[in-house]
Design an enzyme around this catalytic site. Sequence first.
Site, PDB file in Angstrom:
ATOM      1  N   ARG A  63       0.820  -1.217   0.000  1.00 45.03           N
ATOM      2  CA  ARG A  63       0.000   0.000   0.000  1.00 45.03           C
ATOM      3  C   ARG A  63       0.853   1.267   0.000  1.00 45.03           C
ATOM      4  O   ARG A  63       0.599   2.201  -0.760  1.00 45.03           O
ATOM      5  CB  ARG A  63      -0.919  -0.003   1.220  1.00 45.03           C
ATOM      6  CG  ARG A  63      -2.107  -0.963   1.098  1.00 45.03           C
ATOM      7  CD  ARG A  63      -2.934  -0.956   2.363  1.00 45.03           C
ATOM      8  NE  ARG A  63      -2.156  -1.372   3.522  1.00 45.03           N
ATOM      9  CZ  ARG A  63      -2.621  -1.402   4.767  1.00 45.03           C
ATOM     10  NH1 ARG A  63      -3.855  -0.993   5.015  1.00 45.03           N
ATOM     11  NH2 ARG A  63      -1.855  -1.816   5.763  1.00 45.03           N
TER      12      ARG A  63
ATOM     13  N   ASP B   3       8.349  -6.270  -6.498  1.00 41.53           N
ATOM     14  CA  ASP B   3       7.667  -6.864  -5.357  1.00 41.53           C
ATOM     15  C   ASP B   3       7.598  -8.365  -5.621  1.00 41.53           C
ATOM     16  O   ASP B   3       7.411  -8.778  -6.779  1.00 41.53           O
ATOM     17  CB  ASP B   3       6.252  -6.277  -5.218  1.00 41.53           C
ATOM     18  CG  ASP B   3       5.589  -6.653  -3.903  1.00 41.53           C
ATOM     19  OD1 ASP B   3       5.577  -5.805  -2.984  1.00 41.53           O
ATOM     20  OD2 ASP B   3       5.090  -7.794  -3.774  1.00 41.53           O
TER      21      ASP B   3
ATOM     22  N   ASN C 139       9.710   1.499   8.613  1.00 39.59           N
ATOM     23  CA  ASN C 139       9.770   1.843  10.035  1.00 39.59           C
ATOM     24  C   ASN C 139      10.859   1.057  10.756  1.00 39.59           C
ATOM     25  O   ASN C 139      10.607   0.430  11.785  1.00 39.59           O
ATOM     26  CB  ASN C 139       8.416   1.586  10.698  1.00 39.59           C
ATOM     27  CG  ASN C 139       7.394   2.643  10.359  1.00 39.59           C
ATOM     28  OD1 ASN C 139       7.721   3.821  10.249  1.00 39.59           O
ATOM     29  ND2 ASN C 139       6.151   2.237  10.180  1.00 39.59           N
TER      30      ASN C 139
ATOM     31  N   GLY D 127       0.359   7.285   5.499  1.00 41.00           N
ATOM     32  CA  GLY D 127      -0.573   6.184   5.296  1.00 41.00           C
ATOM     33  C   GLY D 127      -1.180   6.168   3.910  1.00 41.00           C
ATOM     34  O   GLY D 127      -0.576   6.588   2.927  1.00 41.00           O
TER      35      GLY D 127
ATOM     36  N   LYS E 297      10.871   9.377  13.440  1.00 40.38           N
ATOM     37  CA  LYS E 297       9.605   8.712  13.100  1.00 40.38           C
ATOM     38  C   LYS E 297       9.154   7.802  14.231  1.00 40.38           C
ATOM     39  O   LYS E 297       7.952   7.659  14.492  1.00 40.38           O
ATOM     40  CB  LYS E 297       9.781   7.906  11.809  1.00 40.38           C
ATOM     41  CG  LYS E 297       8.547   7.108  11.372  1.00 40.38           C
ATOM     42  CD  LYS E 297       7.315   7.969  11.198  1.00 40.38           C
ATOM     43  CE  LYS E 297       6.217   7.300  10.378  1.00 40.38           C
ATOM     44  NZ  LYS E 297       5.830   5.970  10.786  1.00 40.38           N
TER      45      LYS E 297
ATOM     46  N   HIS F  53       7.545  10.025  16.700  1.00 45.47           N
ATOM     47  CA  HIS F  53       6.284  10.447  16.057  1.00 45.47           C
ATOM     48  C   HIS F  53       5.206   9.407  16.292  1.00 45.47           C
ATOM     49  O   HIS F  53       4.074   9.732  16.671  1.00 45.47           O
ATOM     50  CB  HIS F  53       6.539  10.655  14.561  1.00 45.47           C
ATOM     51  CG  HIS F  53       5.312  10.707  13.700  1.00 45.47           C
ATOM     52  ND1 HIS F  53       4.586   9.579  13.366  1.00 45.47           N
ATOM     53  CD2 HIS F  53       4.674  11.751  13.092  1.00 45.47           C
ATOM     54  CE1 HIS F  53       3.575   9.924  12.590  1.00 45.47           C
ATOM     55  NE2 HIS F  53       3.602  11.226  12.418  1.00 45.47           N
ATOM     56  N   ASN F  54       5.541   8.138  16.098  1.00 42.74           N
ATOM     57  CA  ASN F  54       4.538   7.092  16.263  1.00 42.74           C
ATOM     58  C   ASN F  54       4.173   6.881  17.726  1.00 42.74           C
ATOM     59  O   ASN F  54       3.038   6.531  18.043  1.00 42.74           O
ATOM     60  CB  ASN F  54       5.035   5.786  15.642  1.00 42.74           C
ATOM     61  CG  ASN F  54       4.878   5.791  14.135  1.00 42.74           C
ATOM     62  OD1 ASN F  54       4.885   6.838  13.504  1.00 42.74           O
ATOM     63  ND2 ASN F  54       4.742   4.612  13.544  1.00 42.74           N
TER      64      ASN F  54
ATOM     65  N   GLU G 182       1.695   9.430  18.390  1.00 45.05           N
ATOM     66  CA  GLU G 182       0.458   8.988  17.738  1.00 45.05           C
ATOM     67  C   GLU G 182      -0.313   8.022  18.637  1.00 45.05           C
ATOM     68  O   GLU G 182      -1.547   8.108  18.748  1.00 45.05           O
ATOM     69  CB  GLU G 182       0.825   8.319  16.410  1.00 45.05           C
ATOM     70  CG  GLU G 182      -0.315   7.791  15.581  1.00 45.05           C
ATOM     71  CD  GLU G 182       0.199   7.095  14.346  1.00 45.05           C
ATOM     72  OE1 GLU G 182       0.037   5.859  14.243  1.00 45.05           O
ATOM     73  OE2 GLU G 182       0.807   7.768  13.488  1.00 45.05           O
TER      74      GLU G 182
END
Length: 301
Positions: free
Chosen positions: A10, A30, A95, A123, A173, A176-177, A180
Amino acid sequence: MELAMIGLGRMGANMAQRLVQGGHVVSGYDPGEAAREAAAANGIAPKSSLAELVASLPAPRVLWMMVPAGAIVDDTLAQLLPLLAPGDVVIDGGNSMYKDTQRRAAMMASHQLGYVDCGTSGGIWGLAEGYSLMVGGEAALVQRLRPLFETLAPAADKGWGHVGPVGAGHFTKMVHNGIEYGMMQAYAEGFSILQHKQEFALDLPQVADIWRDGSVVRSWLLDRTTDALKDNPTLEGIAPYVEDSGEGRWTVAEAIELDVPAPVITLSLMERLRSRDKDSFADKLLAAMRNAFGGHRITRQ
């Protein structure tokens, strides 16, 4: 610029598509054939192997990885290493744990290969609205890659930045999460209190919508919360089970290591863990203790 995207899930597929829309030439790989076919429909040139992918790029090559954190990153780099040449650069946009990133960057540098970490947020909305990018790495490498970051971000001068040396992007990051986690938990608890006040029969989508404008707690996250409540006001069919993807745990561990109190982030992580305990031994023992010292009633299963 011309580059390759490794991982067309995604996030990876949407990022590759945004880059194509911004005028870049993107090849993609992929392991899933369906993912490659879907990417091809959006202007991404699919390749059937990493070797074919690397061979299709002009030197010095730029490869962006969007694969899950952990062993898959190391496995991917191990496969890429014999295919790359000095001067090539790999960007890890997933991540990854920042200490792993520092280790990988040192390994790549020993082969005269560049390594940049890019903490990526946005996202499924990133394709349309742009991504928030926290970039770590050598200044010269980041400058060389600047057109990519400017295209992926909401605007060339907004939503992205070079935050420090390699590892700094993933560290930023990670925190940041963690933030969140805390924000999500606060919204969840607040709306639960509103929902339990039955005498007022509050319309939760209405309340969420009111808070979106002018309120101190307005945010993009509240916008998404409002959408979720409008779509399913009673949350029917959703199990009270919340996953965590790792960054919250790493943030809490780092806070402990740095002697920084972070009770909100820590408790929000604990609540996620608690959501998965369908037969809590701890709660059973609490009930048994209350009965033992005070004769309080035990509810039987």
